[in-house]
Motif scaffolding. Structure first.
Motif: not given
Lengths: 320, 412
Positions: B242, A19, A21-22, B279, A31, B82, A24-28, B1-3, B281, B273, B277
């Protein structure tokens, strides 16, 4: 680094970050979830009569989970439609019913057998139940006047699907015209249709099979038990392991044995193969899928094996 | 992991399919049955080598003609990221499909053939990527093996592209010498080009810092008002949408546009939940402290740097229909979650698709042409410039008779 080491790393990576969410960068996964929820809400707001195509398989369960999140704490503002081939796995139907009850959703079942009895589709003894679903589905969409139908298709499944828009326009014959798709820019989806036409909408377009499993593992929601390893009486046909069943009469030379297997996709049980596996938890499935060398449809779906353009042809006719 | 979402561009002969094929193969995103199918088709057609383009050209008509007509989406992942590839067509007549693929990209990968250097097509692709606000362009100079890995060849193309790109509005420009066929500098750094000191392509894609261009404060275009009307949640009223351009937090003062009413965020919900915050996106549901009239199409905004409310926009429009765009024409538009009607005012300037240089005042805009247009709207919209926020700065135009998307607009 070897491919297997990379895959194992990817699995660990996902498990270490349940998790974010706390931050700033969201995981894939966050997203992908956010994009899908956006799509579900757009359709619910702009279409008069949407419906969610629900097979009880992992993709449609993911889609239903996302719909549950999109409208919480309200109920999902559209019904579910299942096309019952008559050859569905009982475990899948059970899971379907559990979800419907838990969400207080409305389920419409369009039965292929009923469609045959009513003369909506013709069972000539050679056409598979998978193919007969097309006419049954289009009839149900027309009968109920649905203007948008959510499907769980993903672009990574198959090369014709890789070309399809998120909002996929169908004419009044239910046909897809792949050469003449509407431009689809940013996340500005164009939902204009004429009377008699409808839109297929694919909220999971950008998810991969592995994303689905990571997400289901994160959410810990109910899926049919046959996705997990279990003992089953099976026989080999065309290189696939099929389930022993009254719908699957044995041909000459076919022998039933009991093996430890699981299903990677769930569909018509006469065409859906299983694989030998000991993966009995979400985490073990994620590990297995991360190192798989064959696509899910190639491994276990007889319906995709007919020709190079099997999916494109069925989609043009109005398939999922 | 990001996108990371990236769009690829370049003509068939530049080796784009081979490059994508290699990225997919080496990252395990192509499966054995897919490869076998492509190998067997290549053999049966009598090709000398396995045609990896058969993997990406998913439609029968594309395989028949050997060209890419529409965008195909491909997926692969490494431990670090990804990736979503929008593989876009190169021909000028499919510009609208290229724009479709590039509109959601964080990065553009443009291929050129080292033997031929920059083509009109590669310039056009860079120009379109720049116009769409894609913040990074990588020029992959391919087929270096066919020029004996000659540094002078690479330097010439590098200099020419860097000079050309300086005129574009793209903050991140990189040029990488590769051979997709041999694998040089694709996944592993090449032994053949010791003079090149930069990263291999995959390494670059895995590490490039994505500068998303949402430089203003938070906005939430309202998609859907959630009112459960159940016993348990009798008074619940949430605004679903969004988040774009910044983050919201409970307690933040907000202004609802176009009405201008103010309130504070009482809570942010995501399913079961509540968040501290929301964010940029994320799809969330906002609850406000005051009971004010808000419906789909309204935008909840941070009070500082609030967007503009307007019924007239100046925009760059990519025209996508064969019947031309003309002054006085009436169209439908969709901007964020608001739809309405628009009347075309002046067609100020047409831009050269290859250079973005002004071409003077046109009578009309034809298929795949780009121009600066003023539009008058049937109702106010809440805008930022496209350069500041892709979501609030973009719109589509729809033909009211056919229902087809005929134009893409970027607000000045």
């Amino acid at each position: 680094m070897s491919i297997e080491a990379r895959a194992a790393d990817a699995v660990n990576d996902a498990q270490d970050q349940p998790d974010q969410l706390d931050q700033q960068r969201l995981s894939e996964l966050d997203l992908l979830e956010a994009e899908s929820i956006h799509i579900l809400r757009e359709v619910a707001a702009e279409f008069e009569r949407p419906v969610l195509l629900f097979s009880g398989g992992k993709d449609s369960i993911t889609m239903l989970r996302l719909a549950q999140k999109a409208f919480h704490p309200a109920r999902i503002p559209f019904p579910l439609l299942q096309v019952d081939t008559g050859y569905d796995f009982p475990e899948v139907l059970q899971t379907r019913d559990n979800w419907v009850e838990r969400l207080g959703a409305r389920l419409i079942v369009a039965s292929v057998e009923q469609a045959i009895a009513d003369g909506v589709v013709v069972d000539d003894g050679r056409t598979s139940r998978n193919r007969l679903q097309i006419g049954t589905l289009l009839h149900a969409i027309e009968e109920h006047g649905f203007t948008a139908a959510f499907g769980g298709g993903r672009r990574d499944e198959e090369k014709a699907r890789a070309k399809e828009r998120i909002y996929s326009h169908r004419d009044d014959f239910g046909q897809w015209d792949p050469k003449n798709q509407r431009p689809e820019l940013w996340s500005l989806y164009n939902g204009r249709i004429h009377p008699g036409e409808h839109m297929r909408v694919f909220p999971l377009s950008n998810w991969t099979e592995l994303d689905i499993w990571h997400y289901l593992a994160r959410e810990q929601v109910e899926i049919p038990s046959i996705y997990f390893a279990h003992r089953r009486r099976v026989f080999e046909r065309d290189g696939m392991l099929l389930s022993e069943s009254p719908h699957n009469p044995l041909r000459d030379g076919e022998v039933v044995t009991e093996r430890e297997v699981r299903f990677r996709t769930v569909g018509d049980l006469t065409l859906t193969g299983c694989l030998e596996s000991t993966a009995s938890s979400y985490d073990q499935i994620v590990q297995e899928v991360a190192v798989a060398r064959v696509t899910e449809r190639g491994a276990t779906r007889g319906d995709d094996r007919f020709s190079e353009a099997a999916m494109e042809d069925r989609k043009k006719e109005g398939y999922f | 992991m990001d996108l990371l979402r990236f769009a690829t561009a370049g003509s068939v002969d530049d080796g784009k399919s081979t490059l994508i094929g290699r990225l997919l193969l080496d990252s395990k995103a192509i499966f054995e049955d897919q490869l076998e199918a492509v190998e067997s088709t290549s053999r049966s057609k009598g090709y000398d080598y396995t045609d990896l383009a058969l993997l990406t050209d998913g439609l029968r008509s594309e395989r028949e003609q050997g060209i890419t007509i529409d965008v195909a989406y491909r997926y692969f992942a490494t431990p670090r990221r990804k990736f979503i590839i929008a593989d876009t067509p190169g021909h000028v007549e499919y510009t609208r499909n290229m724009v479709t693929g590039a509109s959601t990209a964080d990065l553009g990968l443009v291929l050129v053939d080292a033997r031929r250097g920059l083509s009109e097509q590669s310039r056009r692709h860079a120009v379109l990527l720049s116009l769409l606000g894609v913040p990074h362009i990588v020029l992959a100079v391919n087929k270096m093996d066919l020029v004996d890995y000659d540094q002078a060849v690479f330097d010439r193309i590098d200099e020419e592209f860097t000079a050309f790109a300086a005129k574009l509005d793209v903050p991140g420009i990189s040029v990488i010498p590769v051979s997709a066929l041999r694998g040089d500098n694709v996944v592993e750094r090449s032994q053949h080009m010791p003079w090149y000191e930069g990263p291999a392509l995959l390494d670059y894609l895995e590490t490039v810092e994505v500068r998303r261009r949402s430089r203003v404060a938070a906005r939430l275009p309202v998609q859907y008002v959630i009112r459960p009307k159940s016993q348990e949640h009798h008074d619940y009223r949430g605004y679903a949408g969004r988040v774009t351009g910044g983050a919201f937090a409970p307690g933040d003062e907000v202004v609802v546009l176009p009405s201008g009413q103010r309130s504070r965020i009482a809570g942010i919900d995501l399913f079961d939940r509540t968040l501290e915050t929301a964010p940029d996106g994320l799809s969330v549901t906002l609850r406000l402290e005051d009971d004010i009239d808000i419906s789909r199409g309204d935008v909840i905004c941070a009070v500082e740097a609030a967007p503009e409310v307007t019924r007239a926009v100046e925009a760059t429009v990519c025209w996508m229909a064969s019947a031309p765009l003309r002054t006085g024409q009436k169209l439908a538009f969709k901007h964020t979650t608001r739809t309405g009607r628009a009347v075309v005012g002046a067609l100020a300037t047409q831009l050269d698709v290859n250079t973005l240089e002004p071409l003077g005042s046109p009578e009309s805009l034809g298929l795949n042409e780009i121009g600066q247009v003023t539009l008058r709207l049937s109702q106010p919209i809440v805008t930022d410039s496209y350069a500041d926020n892709r979501t609030t700065g973009s719109f589509i135009l729809i033909d009211e008779a056919t229902g087809v998307t005929v134009g893409a607009g970027l607000i000045a």
